[in-house]
Design an enzyme around this catalytic site. Sequence first.
Site, short mmCIF file in Angstrom:
data_model
loop_
_atom_site.label_atom_id
_atom_site.label_comp_id
_atom_site.label_asym_id
_atom_site.label_seq_id
_atom_site.Cartn_x
_atom_site.Cartn_y
_atom_site.Cartn_z
N GLU A 140 -33.73 16.29 -130.08
CA GLU A 140 -33.53 15.70 -128.75
C GLU A 140 -32.03 15.71 -128.45
O GLU A 140 -31.28 14.85 -128.91
CB GLU A 140 -34.08 14.28 -128.71
CG GLU A 140 -34.01 13.63 -127.35
CD GLU A 140 -34.45 12.18 -127.37
OE1 GLU A 140 -34.32 11.53 -126.32
OE2 GLU A 140 -34.91 11.68 -128.42
N HIS B 175 -27.31 8.20 -126.00
CA HIS B 175 -26.71 9.32 -126.71
C HIS B 175 -25.19 9.33 -126.53
O HIS B 175 -24.68 8.99 -125.45
CB HIS B 175 -27.29 10.65 -126.22
CG HIS B 175 -28.73 10.85 -126.59
ND1 HIS B 175 -29.22 12.04 -127.10
CD2 HIS B 175 -29.81 10.02 -126.52
CE1 HIS B 175 -30.51 11.92 -127.33
NE2 HIS B 175 -30.89 10.71 -126.97
N HIS C 75 -33.46 13.68 -120.56
CA HIS C 75 -32.05 13.32 -120.35
C HIS C 75 -31.46 14.29 -119.33
O HIS C 75 -30.44 14.95 -119.57
CB HIS C 75 -31.28 13.35 -121.66
CG HIS C 75 -31.67 12.23 -122.59
ND1 HIS C 75 -31.10 10.97 -122.53
CD2 HIS C 75 -32.60 12.16 -123.56
CE1 HIS C 75 -31.65 10.20 -123.44
NE2 HIS C 75 -32.57 10.89 -124.08
N HIS D 30 -40.08 11.38 -122.59
CA HIS D 30 -40.12 9.99 -122.13
C HIS D 30 -39.94 9.88 -120.61
O HIS D 30 -38.90 9.48 -120.10
CB HIS D 30 -39.18 9.06 -122.90
CG HIS D 30 -37.78 9.51 -123.13
ND1 HIS D 30 -36.97 10.05 -122.15
CD2 HIS D 30 -37.02 9.45 -124.26
CE1 HIS D 30 -35.78 10.31 -122.66
NE2 HIS D 30 -35.79 9.96 -123.92
N GLY E 270 -43.81 -1.60 -122.46
CA GLY E 270 -43.67 -2.62 -121.44
C GLY E 270 -42.24 -2.87 -121.02
O GLY E 270 -42.00 -3.64 -120.08
N HIS F 158 -39.63 0.04 -121.30
CA HIS F 158 -39.09 1.30 -120.79
C HIS F 158 -39.72 1.71 -119.47
O HIS F 158 -39.06 2.30 -118.61
CB HIS F 158 -39.27 2.42 -121.83
CG HIS F 158 -38.28 2.37 -122.95
ND1 HIS F 158 -38.37 1.46 -123.98
CD2 HIS F 158 -37.17 3.11 -123.19
CE1 HIS F 158 -37.35 1.66 -124.81
NE2 HIS F 158 -36.61 2.65 -124.36
N ASP G 169 -40.83 6.47 -129.49
CA ASP G 169 -39.37 6.51 -129.46
C ASP G 169 -38.82 5.47 -130.43
O ASP G 169 -37.79 4.84 -130.17
CB ASP G 169 -38.83 6.29 -128.05
CG ASP G 169 -37.39 6.77 -127.88
OD1 ASP G 169 -36.93 7.61 -128.69
OD2 ASP G 169 -36.69 6.31 -126.95
N ALA H 169 -31.84 0.84 -126.03
CA ALA H 169 -31.37 1.86 -126.98
C ALA H 169 -32.50 2.20 -127.93
O ALA H 169 -32.54 1.78 -129.08
CB ALA H 169 -30.15 1.34 -127.74
N GLY H 170 -33.48 2.94 -127.43
CA GLY H 170 -34.66 3.25 -128.22
C GLY H 170 -35.68 2.14 -128.11
O GLY H 170 -35.50 1.18 -127.35
#
Length: 361
Positions: A125, A137, A191, A212, A244, A246, A270, A303-304
């Site tokens: 990724e 990232h 991204h 995602h 719930g 993201h 993720d 962050a993830g």
Amino acid sequence: MRWILPRAVFDGETMLRDVAIGIEDDVVIARRHLSALPDGTTAEPVAAILAPGLFDVQVNGGGGVMLNNDPTPQGVRTIAAAHRSVGTHFILPTVITDLPDITERAADAVLAEHGKNGVLGIHIEGPHINVARKGTHDPARIRPFDTRTRNLLERLRNHGLPVLFTVAPELLAPGTIADLTRMGVTVSAGHSAATAEQAELALSEGLRGFTHLFNAMPPMTSRAPGIAAVALNSTAYCGIIADGHHVDDRMVALCWRARPQPGRMVLVSDAMSTIAGPDHFEIYGETIRVQKGRLINARGALAGAHIDLQTSVVRLVANVGLSPQDALMAATTTPRDFMNLPRQPLLGTPLSDLFLAPLPD
């Protein structure tokens, strides 16, 4: 041979009722309707749905290990074991944007573990993503697509390793996606700040999926549909995080209703190293912590994700309102279709590689 009677059996496509499963030496060797069982046979009731093993194509870490931080065979084994301990049978260990040698070491580690402990391939990724949609990232490690990455992808494919490659398609030269697709790489857009036209061009070259959905993408509007609307309207595969946080549960439900072809939504976690691990980790020298079920950095940004795939499946049914069949499809069969991998049969499979889903039937 012993027989069990799950509340239902999901065979990868269809939910079956009143079906008993014959097991010998922990391997499923028979499947029969109750009416076809030999006289006097007793099947032990099991309060769950039997389904193929869960397959997560986006696993950044687990068990206290991030693949970027420990790009070794042992690191891969730890991540795989952590996810199996919480019900995920198969994974694509995922290395996010990093220096070229880290990406290559991670790839070599996954190659060494391919076919063991449920490791079915690798997800790379980045680092060839749009800095405007970088998410967590590191912008200093984002770079244009280059020969070094192409050579790595070609080497992995020559060794037979399934590869999922997330890239911002608007940054690639024309023909690049077509070239990678011919190589056997599963190319996914993520991204990305691609316009609708750029996303459609990528699809015409062989883009197979979207990473995602909604996250690290511009929001779609009535006059600027962008990459997200193209993804929804396409027959490509769309990964989605259902924690719930993201994506709102109502938007997740909308995705399933909006797709023109069923079996194109891929449930992903993720997940980071906090799954079956400590409640914090470091990436790029920054500490990420779990707060109220969310993984956030020092600025309070996501962050993830701190969720596993089994929990995600349960949420799809309980919170989003999907049928158990649709939820299980998105976490078992569809990821395999996305990666051009054979579907997992029930017969001949160890019971330990199948999922006993705690769902209503």
